[in-house]
Design a protein around this motif. Structure first.
Motif, short mmCIF file in Angstrom:
data_model
loop_
_atom_site.label_atom_id
_atom_site.label_comp_id
_atom_site.label_asym_id
_atom_site.label_seq_id
_atom_site.Cartn_x
_atom_site.Cartn_y
_atom_site.Cartn_z
N HIS A 172 13.02 2.77 1.80
CA HIS A 172 13.96 3.58 1.01
C HIS A 172 15.07 2.74 0.39
CE1 HIS A 172 11.97 7.04 2.80
NE2 HIS A 172 12.14 6.49 3.98
N GLN A 173 15.27 1.54 0.92
CA GLN A 173 16.29 0.64 0.39
C GLN A 173 15.85 -0.80 0.66
OE1 GLN A 173 19.93 1.35 2.55
NE2 GLN A 173 18.91 1.44 4.52
N PRO A 174 16.45 -1.79 -0.06
CA PRO A 174 15.99 -3.18 0.09
C PRO A 174 15.99 -3.68 1.53
CG PRO A 174 17.39 -2.98 -1.83
CD PRO A 174 17.44 -1.65 -1.14
N ALA A 175 16.97 -3.27 2.35
CA ALA A 175 17.02 -3.75 3.73
C ALA A 175 15.80 -3.32 4.53
CB ALA A 175 18.30 -3.25 4.40
N ASP A 176 15.15 -2.22 4.11
CA ASP A 176 13.95 -1.76 4.83
C ASP A 176 12.81 -2.76 4.73
OD1 ASP A 176 15.28 0.57 5.48
OD2 ASP A 176 14.46 1.70 3.80
N LEU A 177 12.81 -3.58 3.69
CA LEU A 177 11.74 -4.57 3.53
C LEU A 177 11.72 -5.57 4.68
CD1 LEU A 177 12.23 -5.40 -0.28
CD2 LEU A 177 10.57 -3.83 0.71
N LEU A 178 12.88 -5.82 5.26
CA LEU A 178 12.99 -6.82 6.32
C LEU A 178 12.47 -6.32 7.66
CD1 LEU A 178 16.51 -8.31 5.44
CD2 LEU A 178 14.25 -8.92 4.55
N ARG A 179 12.09 -5.06 7.72
CA ARG A 179 11.53 -4.52 8.96
C ARG A 179 10.01 -4.40 8.91
NH1 ARG A 179 16.60 -1.73 8.80
NH2 ARG A 179 15.84 -0.08 7.44
N LEU A 180 9.43 -4.99 7.86
CA LEU A 180 7.98 -4.91 7.67
C LEU A 180 7.40 -6.32 7.48
CD1 LEU A 180 8.04 -1.92 5.17
CD2 LEU A 180 7.28 -1.84 7.56
N ALA B 260 0.84 -1.20 0.00
CA ALA B 260 0.00 0.00 0.00
C ALA B 260 0.88 1.25 0.00
CB ALA B 260 -0.91 0.00 1.22
N PRO B 261 0.40 2.37 -0.57
CA PRO B 261 1.21 3.60 -0.60
C PRO B 261 1.68 4.06 0.78
CG PRO B 261 -0.67 3.80 -2.06
CD PRO B 261 -0.87 2.52 -1.30
N THR B 262 0.84 3.89 1.80
CA THR B 262 1.22 4.34 3.15
C THR B 262 2.41 3.54 3.68
OG1 THR B 262 -0.50 2.86 4.02
CG2 THR B 262 -1.06 5.19 3.75
N LEU B 263 2.46 2.26 3.35
CA LEU B 263 3.56 1.42 3.80
C LEU B 263 4.84 1.74 3.02
CD1 LEU B 263 3.72 -0.81 5.96
CD2 LEU B 263 3.50 -2.49 4.12
N ALA B 264 4.69 2.11 1.76
CA ALA B 264 5.85 2.41 0.92
C ALA B 264 6.64 3.60 1.43
CB ALA B 264 5.40 2.67 -0.51
N GLU B 265 5.98 4.49 2.19
CA GLU B 265 6.68 5.67 2.72
C GLU B 265 7.81 5.29 3.67
OE1 GLU B 265 3.58 7.87 4.52
OE2 GLU B 265 2.59 8.42 2.63
N ARG B 266 7.77 4.07 4.19
CA ARG B 266 8.78 3.61 5.16
C ARG B 266 9.90 2.82 4.49
NH1 ARG B 266 4.73 0.57 9.12
NH2 ARG B 266 6.69 -0.09 10.12
N SER C 138 -4.70 -3.40 1.75
CA SER C 138 -5.19 -2.87 3.03
C SER C 138 -4.06 -2.47 3.98
CB SER C 138 -6.10 -3.89 3.71
OG SER C 138 -5.36 -5.04 4.10
N GLY C 139 -2.81 -2.61 3.53
CA GLY C 139 -1.69 -2.16 4.34
C GLY C 139 -1.15 -3.16 5.33
N GLN C 140 -1.47 -4.44 5.17
CA GLN C 140 -1.05 -5.45 6.14
C GLN C 140 0.38 -5.94 5.92
OE1 GLN C 140 -3.98 -8.58 7.00
NE2 GLN C 140 -5.51 -7.36 5.91
N GLY C 141 0.99 -5.59 4.78
CA GLY C 141 2.35 -6.03 4.55
C GLY C 141 2.72 -5.97 3.08
N LEU C 142 3.89 -6.53 2.77
CA LEU C 142 4.39 -6.59 1.40
C LEU C 142 4.11 -7.96 0.81
CD1 LEU C 142 7.35 -4.93 2.80
CD2 LEU C 142 6.90 -4.24 0.45
N PHE C 143 3.86 -7.99 -0.50
CA PHE C 143 3.61 -9.25 -1.18
C PHE C 143 4.42 -9.28 -2.47
CE2 PHE C 143 0.71 -11.92 -3.97
CZ PHE C 143 1.09 -13.13 -3.40
N THR D 274 4.92 -0.10 -6.22
CA THR D 274 6.16 -0.85 -6.12
C THR D 274 7.15 0.03 -5.37
OG1 THR D 274 6.76 -0.04 -8.32
CG2 THR D 274 5.78 -2.22 -8.19
N PRO D 275 7.45 -0.27 -4.11
CA PRO D 275 8.25 0.65 -3.29
C PRO D 275 9.69 0.80 -3.76
CG PRO D 275 7.94 -1.44 -2.15
CD PRO D 275 7.06 -1.48 -3.37
N LEU D 276 10.20 -0.23 -4.48
CA LEU D 276 11.56 -0.18 -4.99
C LEU D 276 11.57 -0.69 -6.42
CD1 LEU D 276 13.44 -1.65 -1.89
CD2 LEU D 276 13.51 0.73 -2.64
#
Length: 299
Positions: free
Chosen positions: A178-186, A170-176, A230-235, A253-255
Motif C-alpha cells: 500500500h506504500q513504498p515501505a511495504d516493499l521492504l517486508r517482501l 504478481a497480482p496476489t503479492l501486490a495486495e500486500r 510466479s509470486g516469488q518476490g518483487l523485481f 505495478t503495485p505502486l
C-alpha cells in the motif's frame, strides 16, 4: 615511410578485436583462429610497433594507455574499411542481420516481428541474440539494438526510447503493498546479486535502499521476471521487458512511479556505410512499435 607498410593488417585487426571485445578468447573466436595463435600475432605486432600495447596480467591481456588510444582509432578505421568493402559487395539487400540482447529478443521483439514481416514480406530479418556488444559493419551485422548512452565511436546511433524501470510483482503479492515501505517486508529478486534501479526508485519516496531485505538471486533477467510472475518476490524491471506480462495481467505495478536509468535504446549502424533500404524500414517500424508499447504503459 608509411608505418602501415611495416605492420600487417592482420596484426592491427588482432589488436582491434581484443581491444573491442575485451578478451583474447572472444577475439580469437571472431577472427577464426586459436587464442594461442592470436596471442603470437599480437606479440609479433607489438615487436613491429616497438612497444607493447597490452599489459600481461594474471587475468589476461589488459590494454595500456597506448592500447586504449590505438583501440579507439583502429575500431573507427576497421569500420571504414568494412564500409568500403561493402560498396563493392552490397550483398543481399533484402536480408538484415540484427544483433540484439537475448532478453530483449525473447521478451519483446520476437512477438512483434510477424507484424514487420506482414508489412514488408520482401525483407528477411535474421536475429543474432548475443550478450556481448557486437559492432555493425565489423561483426557481420547490419544493425545493432543497444542500451546505453549512444556514445560509440565510429557508429551511427539513433535514439529509439529512453529506458525506465519500475517494481513489478504478481497480482496476489501486490495486495500486500500500500506504500513504498511495504516493499521492504517482501522478498526482492536480484539479477546476479545486484539491486539495479532500486536506489533510484526508492529515494524519491524517502526509503533507504540499504534496508532492502534478502531475496532469491538468478543469473538471468528473464528468470527474475518469471520468478516475479510466479509470486516469488518483487523485481525492478525494464518497462519494455515487462510490458507484455503487464498487459496480460501476469504482472502488476503495485505502486506508481517509473525511474529513469540514464540509458536509452539505440538503433546502431556503421557510420558512413552504404545503407540498405531495408534498414530505414526496419528502424521506422521498430520506433513505431516501441512508441505503441509505451502508450499502453500506465502513467
Amino acid at each position: 615511410m608509411n608505418p602501415l607498410n611495416r605492420i600487417p593488417l592482420t596484426g592491427l585487426r588482432a589488436i582491434e578485436a581484443v581491444a573491442r571485445l575485451g578478451s583474447l578468447s572472444a577475439a580469437a573466436e571472431e577472427l577464426g583462429v586459436t587464442p594461442g595463435a592470436l596471442s603470437q600475432r599480437i606479440s609479433r605486432t607489438e615487436a613491429q610497433l616497438g612497444q607493447p600495447v597490452f599489459d600481461r596480467t594474471g587475468s589476461g591481456l589488459r590494454l595500456n594507455a597506448l592500447g586504449r588510444d590505438m583501440g579507439l582509432r583502429l575500431s573507427r578505421g576497421m569500420a571504414e574499411l568494412s564500409a568500403a568493402a561493402m560498396l563493392a559487395d552490397p550483398g543481399q539487400d533484402d536480408l538484415l542481420n540484427v544483433s540484439v540482447a537475448p532478453l530483449f529478443a525473447s521478451r519483446w521483439l520476437i512477438w512483434r516481428l510477424p507484424g514487420f514481416t506482414a508489412a514488408h514480406p520482401a525483407i528477411r530479418i535474421r536475429l543474432e541474440p548475443v550478450s556481448r556488444m557486437v559492432t555493425p559493419g565489423i561483426d557481420g551485422v547490419d544493425v545493432g539494438l543497444r542500451v546505453g548512452r549512444g556514445d560509440w565511436p565510429g557508429l551511427k546511433a539513433e535514439k529509439l526510447l529512453e529506458q525506465r524501470v519500475m517494481p513489478v510483482c504478481a497480482p496476489t503479492l501486490a495486495e500486500r503493498i500500500h506504500q513504498p515501505a511495504d516493499l521492504l517486508r517482501l522478498p526482492i529478486l536480484r539479477e546476479n546479486d545486484l539491486l539495479a534501479g532500486w536506489q533510484e526508485w526508492l529515494a524519491p519516496h524517502g526509503v533507504d535502499a540499504r534496508a532492502i531485505p534478502d531475496g532469491p538471486t538468478f543469473t538471468d533477467g528473464g528468470l527474475c521476471l518469471d520468478a516475479a510472475i510466479s509470486g516469488q518476490g518483487l523485481f525492478m524491471a525494464w518497462e519494455t521487458l515487462a510490458s507484455d506480462a503487464l498487459s496480460r495481467g501476469q504482472l502488476v505495478t503495485p505502486l506508481p512511479g517509473r525511474s529513469d536509468t540514464g540509458d536509452s535504446y539505440w538503433f546502431v549502424t556503421a557510420s558512413g556505410a552504404r545503407r540498405k533500404p531495408a534498414i530505414a524500414r526496419f528502424r521506422d517500424w521498430l520506433r513505431n512499435e516501441l512508441a505503441m508499447t509505451a502508450r499502453d504503459w500506465p502513467s
